[in-house]
Scaffold this motif. Sequence first.
Motif, PDB file in Angstrom:
ATOM      1  N   GLY A 195       0.808  -1.216   0.000  1.00 51.10           N
ATOM      2  CA  GLY A 195       0.000   0.000   0.000  1.00 51.10           C
ATOM      3  C   GLY A 195       0.838   1.262   0.000  1.00 51.10           C
ATOM      4  N   ASP A 196       0.580   2.143   0.991  1.00 53.24           N
ATOM      5  CA  ASP A 196       1.276   3.431   1.034  1.00 53.24           C
ATOM      6  C   ASP A 196       2.511   3.413   1.926  1.00 53.24           C
ATOM      7  OD1 ASP A 196       0.036   3.192   3.466  1.00 53.24           O
ATOM      8  OD2 ASP A 196      -1.007   5.121   3.398  1.00 53.24           O
ATOM      9  N   THR A 209       7.316   2.794  -6.923  1.00 51.21           N
ATOM     10  CA  THR A 209       6.659   2.782  -5.616  1.00 51.21           C
ATOM     11  C   THR A 209       5.769   1.541  -5.527  1.00 51.21           C
ATOM     12  OG1 THR A 209       4.706   3.983  -6.361  1.00 51.21           O
ATOM     13  CG2 THR A 209       6.601   5.306  -5.620  1.00 51.21           C
ATOM     14  N   PRO A 210       5.352   1.145  -4.329  1.00 50.32           N
ATOM     15  CA  PRO A 210       4.414   0.018  -4.240  1.00 50.32           C
ATOM     16  C   PRO A 210       3.142   0.247  -5.059  1.00 50.32           C
ATOM     17  CG  PRO A 210       5.383   0.428  -2.086  1.00 50.32           C
ATOM     18  CD  PRO A 210       5.843   1.541  -2.983  1.00 50.32           C
ATOM     19  N   ALA A 211       2.621   1.480  -5.042  1.00 52.41           N
ATOM     20  CA  ALA A 211       1.398   1.755  -5.804  1.00 52.41           C
ATOM     21  C   ALA A 211       1.636   1.595  -7.299  1.00 52.41           C
ATOM     22  CB  ALA A 211       0.900   3.167  -5.494  1.00 52.41           C
ATOM     23  N   GLU A 212       2.791   2.052  -7.786  1.00 49.12           N
ATOM     24  CA  GLU A 212       3.109   1.893  -9.207  1.00 49.12           C
ATOM     25  C   GLU A 212       3.274   0.425  -9.569  1.00 49.12           C
ATOM     26  OE1 GLU A 212       5.464   6.143  -9.906  1.00 49.12           O
ATOM     27  OE2 GLU A 212       6.562   4.356  -9.246  1.00 49.12           O
ATOM     28  N   ALA A 213       3.890  -0.349  -8.688  1.00 48.62           N
ATOM     29  CA  ALA A 213       4.052  -1.780  -8.945  1.00 48.62           C
ATOM     30  C   ALA A 213       2.705  -2.478  -9.019  1.00 48.62           C
ATOM     31  CB  ALA A 213       4.924  -2.415  -7.868  1.00 48.62           C
ATOM     32  N   ALA A 214       1.790  -2.093  -8.120  1.00 47.79           N
ATOM     33  CA  ALA A 214       0.477  -2.736  -8.066  1.00 47.79           C
ATOM     34  C   ALA A 214      -0.354  -2.466  -9.309  1.00 47.79           C
ATOM     35  CB  ALA A 214      -0.274  -2.267  -6.824  1.00 47.79           C
ATOM     36  N   ALA A 215      -0.089  -1.368  -9.991  1.00 43.67           N
ATOM     37  CA  ALA A 215      -0.914  -0.954 -11.133  1.00 43.67           C
ATOM     38  C   ALA A 215      -0.440  -1.527 -12.456  1.00 43.67           C
ATOM     39  CB  ALA A 215      -0.938   0.579 -11.217  1.00 43.67           C
ATOM     40  N   ARG A 216       0.613  -2.357 -12.466  1.00 37.97           N
ATOM     41  CA  ARG A 216       1.187  -2.836 -13.713  1.00 37.97           C
ATOM     42  C   ARG A 216       1.088  -4.341 -13.871  1.00 37.97           C
ATOM     43  NH1 ARG A 216       7.054  -0.310 -14.721  1.00 37.97           N
ATOM     44  NH2 ARG A 216       7.018  -2.057 -16.190  1.00 37.97           N
ATOM     45  N   HIS A 238       3.968   0.471  12.326  1.00 37.62           N
ATOM     46  CA  HIS A 238       2.972   1.251  11.586  1.00 37.62           C
ATOM     47  C   HIS A 238       1.878   1.661  12.571  1.00 37.62           C
ATOM     48  CE1 HIS A 238       0.316   2.661   8.508  1.00 37.62           C
ATOM     49  NE2 HIS A 238      -0.560   1.676   8.671  1.00 37.62           N
ATOM     50  N   VAL A 239       1.683   2.954  12.740  1.00 35.64           N
ATOM     51  CA  VAL A 239       0.728   3.452  13.730  1.00 35.64           C
ATOM     52  C   VAL A 239      -0.520   3.966  13.020  1.00 35.64           C
ATOM     53  CG1 VAL A 239       0.391   4.937  15.732  1.00 35.64           C
ATOM     54  CG2 VAL A 239       2.695   4.137  15.158  1.00 35.64           C
TER      55      VAL A 239
END
Length: 426
Positions: free
Chosen positions: A158-159, A181-188, A303-304
């Motif tokens: 995620g973020d 970024t993780p978001a860019e990886a997820a979209a491909r 992660h909080v």
Amino acid sequence: MSAPVTVVGTGVGAPLPAGVLAGARLVVGGRRHLDAVTLPEGAERIVLGPLAPALDAIAEHLAGGRPVVVLASGDPGFFGIVRVLAERFGPDLLDVRPGVSSVAAAFARAGLPWDDAVVASAHGRDPRTAANLCRAHPKVAVLTGPGAGPAELGAALGDLPRVLVVASALGSGAERVERVTPAEAAAREWGPAVNVVLCLDETRAVGAVRTVAGPARRPAGWALDEAEFAHRDSMITKFEVRALALARLGPRPGDLVWDVGAGSGSVAVECARLGAAVTAVEKSPDGVARIGANAAAHGVAVHVVRGTAPGALAALDDPDAVFVGGGGRDLPAIVAACARRARRSVVVAVAALDRVPAAREALAGAGLECGGVLLQSSRLAPLPGDVTRLAAGNPVFLLWGLRPAAPATIPRGSAGGDTDSEGVTQ
């Protein structure tokens, strides 16, 4: 005298050693490995698919005294076929000639040392473990596979402030190394050529000089003294309670742990020190800041999430274990929500006797096996005149629910070296 089974790692773009196939009567490997070589006249070839037929064919050739060559990717002793062959035929029958592993090559392309990296295989495995390692550690290499590649890893992260270095077709003319970024990886769509994904926290990617390779050294002790944490008015889980809570939570690398009603985050930090990825849920702004400060002071990632349970839990990934340290009148609903989603265990610290029955009912209602103790301890405390008294702490009920163990399954892994996209699951 060479061993009957020669296992050759082709390395990253490296040719086969000269003469390695000479005299071989059976050559086993992935299709692309076999298509790239010329077999000796009369030699049989087996394309790796299911392992059992290939292993049986190797055994038949060995029984007849006929030499066998197995071709693999990279270093076949690193998440590779050497383990399977050694278990079946014994290490004394193997002549292993490793190539450059895809992990070493990927870090080289990124210009980074990797003696402090965590390496995980997601090939033929649930990618949750790799994602949780990426959450917890600043430098992780993930060997990929179908359904567990850059897109799935990016979606899981995620973020999270990480950079993914995706290395594809290493050593070939089509080699590609990309930073996303993780978001860019997820979209491909990435295709089957990906070898390995590096997940980096770039603020911590180059650490101090190491003496021992691998992730940071595990702590020599746990259940730290309360003085090791910033807290408000002694509102912190005492170390006696924390010690037993950690024993029931069982945090370990690859796990995700929730600390709900985290307060100072002492349990969250301790779980992170033991290698787990941790999400701490806290409703007060000063508590959120305090948890972050305590995590930073101990050099771990927590992660909080600022929010109120149980509502704040809905968007979180399912945990392996949960510690519930707060909740008030909402405690039964919080425990029930955690117990429905925890894969292994839920541990609840309760100060009020009246809330124990409802918490136990919530654990049992989710199918967990329940247990608990009343912890009542007295610490040694000095008195004037060089004498010592016992200072009693407030009693605390510690309840836990454990998910009944599932039947054991046979582990699955790659038959190639480095678990690349052509590896075969066992």
